[in-house]
Design an enzyme around this catalytic site. Sequence first.
Site, PDB file in Angstrom:
ATOM      1  N   ASN A   8       0.859  -1.178   0.000  1.00  0.00           N
ATOM      2  CA  ASN A   8       0.000   0.000   0.000  1.00  0.00           C
ATOM      3  C   ASN A   8       0.899   1.233   0.000  1.00  0.00           C
ATOM      4  O   ASN A   8       1.505   1.556   1.015  1.00  0.00           O
ATOM      5  CB  ASN A   8      -0.884  -0.041   1.264  1.00  0.00           C
ATOM      6  CG  ASN A   8      -1.686   1.230   1.463  1.00  0.00           C
ATOM      7  OD1 ASN A   8      -1.778   2.076   0.571  1.00  0.00           O
ATOM      8  ND2 ASN A   8      -2.272   1.377   2.645  1.00  0.00           N
ATOM      9  N   LYS A  10       0.098   4.246  -0.183  1.00  0.00           N
ATOM     10  CA  LYS A  10      -0.554   5.428   0.409  1.00  0.00           C
ATOM     11  C   LYS A  10      -0.354   6.624  -0.544  1.00  0.00           C
ATOM     12  O   LYS A  10      -0.276   6.414  -1.745  1.00  0.00           O
ATOM     13  CB  LYS A  10      -0.021   5.683   1.813  1.00  0.00           C
ATOM     14  CG  LYS A  10      -0.091   4.401   2.670  1.00  0.00           C
ATOM     15  CD  LYS A  10       0.146   4.607   4.109  1.00  0.00           C
ATOM     16  CE  LYS A  10       0.018   3.261   4.835  1.00  0.00           C
ATOM     17  NZ  LYS A  10       0.205   3.371   6.281  1.00  0.00           N
ATOM     18  N   HIS A  95      -9.085   1.002   5.658  1.00  0.00           N
ATOM     19  CA  HIS A  95      -7.775   1.222   6.284  1.00  0.00           C
ATOM     20  C   HIS A  95      -7.968   2.211   7.446  1.00  0.00           C
ATOM     21  O   HIS A  95      -8.787   3.118   7.357  1.00  0.00           O
ATOM     22  CB  HIS A  95      -6.798   1.774   5.250  1.00  0.00           C
ATOM     23  CG  HIS A  95      -5.398   1.825   5.760  1.00  0.00           C
ATOM     24  ND1 HIS A  95      -4.958   2.828   6.585  1.00  0.00           N
ATOM     25  CD2 HIS A  95      -4.354   0.975   5.604  1.00  0.00           C
ATOM     26  CE1 HIS A  95      -3.687   2.593   6.914  1.00  0.00           C
ATOM     27  NE2 HIS A  95      -3.301   1.473   6.318  1.00  0.00           N
ATOM     28  N   GLU A  97      -6.375   4.702   8.313  1.00  0.00           N
ATOM     29  CA  GLU A  97      -6.227   6.111   7.920  1.00  0.00           C
ATOM     30  C   GLU A  97      -7.525   6.638   7.300  1.00  0.00           C
ATOM     31  O   GLU A  97      -7.869   7.805   7.448  1.00  0.00           O
ATOM     32  CB  GLU A  97      -5.029   6.267   6.967  1.00  0.00           C
ATOM     33  CG  GLU A  97      -3.722   6.149   7.738  1.00  0.00           C
ATOM     34  CD  GLU A  97      -2.560   5.563   6.961  1.00  0.00           C
ATOM     35  OE1 GLU A  97      -2.584   5.570   5.728  1.00  0.00           O
ATOM     36  OE2 GLU A  97      -1.613   5.080   7.626  1.00  0.00           O
ATOM     37  N   GLU A 165      -4.612  -4.867  11.252  1.00  0.00           N
ATOM     38  CA  GLU A 165      -3.601  -3.814  11.331  1.00  0.00           C
ATOM     39  C   GLU A 165      -3.796  -3.032  12.624  1.00  0.00           C
ATOM     40  O   GLU A 165      -4.590  -2.078  12.668  1.00  0.00           O
ATOM     41  CB  GLU A 165      -3.747  -2.855  10.145  1.00  0.00           C
ATOM     42  CG  GLU A 165      -3.509  -3.504   8.807  1.00  0.00           C
ATOM     43  CD  GLU A 165      -2.953  -2.512   7.808  1.00  0.00           C
ATOM     44  OE1 GLU A 165      -1.915  -2.815   7.219  1.00  0.00           O
ATOM     45  OE2 GLU A 165      -3.539  -1.423   7.647  1.00  0.00           O
ATOM     46  N   GLY A 171       3.336   2.334  10.693  1.00  0.00           N
ATOM     47  CA  GLY A 171       4.327   3.396  10.503  1.00  0.00           C
ATOM     48  C   GLY A 171       5.126   3.731  11.749  1.00  0.00           C
ATOM     49  O   GLY A 171       5.843   4.722  11.784  1.00  0.00           O
ATOM     50  N   SER A 202       4.224  -1.971  10.239  1.00  0.00           N
ATOM     51  CA  SER A 202       5.693  -2.006  10.392  1.00  0.00           C
ATOM     52  C   SER A 202       6.323  -3.315   9.936  1.00  0.00           C
ATOM     53  O   SER A 202       7.298  -3.781  10.531  1.00  0.00           O
ATOM     54  CB  SER A 202       6.084  -1.679  11.838  1.00  0.00           C
ATOM     55  OG  SER A 202       5.683  -0.361  12.157  1.00  0.00           O
TER      56      SER A 202
HETATM   57  P1  PGA Z   1       3.415   0.434   7.526  1.00  0.00           P
HETATM   58  O1  PGA Z   1       1.891   0.605   7.096  1.00  0.00           O
HETATM   59  O2  PGA Z   1       3.919  -0.822   6.894  1.00  0.00           O
HETATM   60  O3  PGA Z   1       4.096   1.670   6.996  1.00  0.00           O
HETATM   61  O4  PGA Z   1       3.438   0.347   9.009  1.00  0.00           O
HETATM   62  C1  PGA Z   1       1.044  -0.510   7.038  1.00  0.00           C
HETATM   63  C2  PGA Z   1      -0.305  -0.106   6.534  1.00  0.00           C
HETATM   64  O5  PGA Z   1      -0.783   0.963   6.884  1.00  0.00           O
HETATM   65  O6  PGA Z   1      -0.925  -0.865   5.755  1.00  0.00           O
END
Ligand code: PGA
Length: 241
Positions: A8, A10, A95, A97, A165, A171, A202
Amino acid sequence: MQKIIAGNWKMNGSQALAEALASGVASFCARSGVKGEVILCPPSILLTTVGKRLQGSFVALGGQDVSAQESGAYTGDISALMLKEAGCRYTIIGHSERRQLHAETDAQVAAKAQASLKQGLKPIICVGETLSEREAGRANAVVASQLAGSVPAGTKAGDFVLAYEPVWAIGSGKVPSGADIADMHAHIKSLVTGANVLYGGSVKADNAREIMRIAGVDGVLVGGASLVLDEFCGIIAASEE
Ligand code: PGA
């Protein structure tokens, strides 16, 4: 079972990065004879660029979000049909976010999943608790309630993929213990029998192997590390071992 590795991006990337990453991932997969399902989810404006570079490869394309509506006055939104025409086979839905920054509700997530299914796209439905919810001992209850509201009624487990997640792991460089990941994946699978459940948060090349060996982990959803060719290819390689 072969693992599912989804990247992803983003809101990151450019035409140049998209070309380089997509070509790099496609040639890595061809060279190394990868058997798992590898999915790239770039920003929608880069889907066509990535799709062109993936031609002739089995690497799949996915959208990072989708409208629940088919068409109409929904400024800024993108329909499932548009994603399908751009070559997508998957959509990421719900997600954290989107849930946090766009106030998406479980009902909206379920409607987006339905819209995807109607076009033959496979939704990757994301769930996960915040740190305060985990610390309050509510992680299982929060995820159960998200699943109950976000998985569309009348679907069967093979129609979609789930992604666990934990919001605090995204992140942050923090990853739950192997036991906590195993427990949550078992919990999710007890609620949605037969579902493939990815872990996200992560995931890097150096922890991917360990994470994918945890019972109940059917693959990974990768954010930051999917933007670095060597990291992402390292994760794909780890999935094959
Ligand atoms: P990350 O994000 O690997 O940067 O922690 C994972 C995600 O949001 O799918």
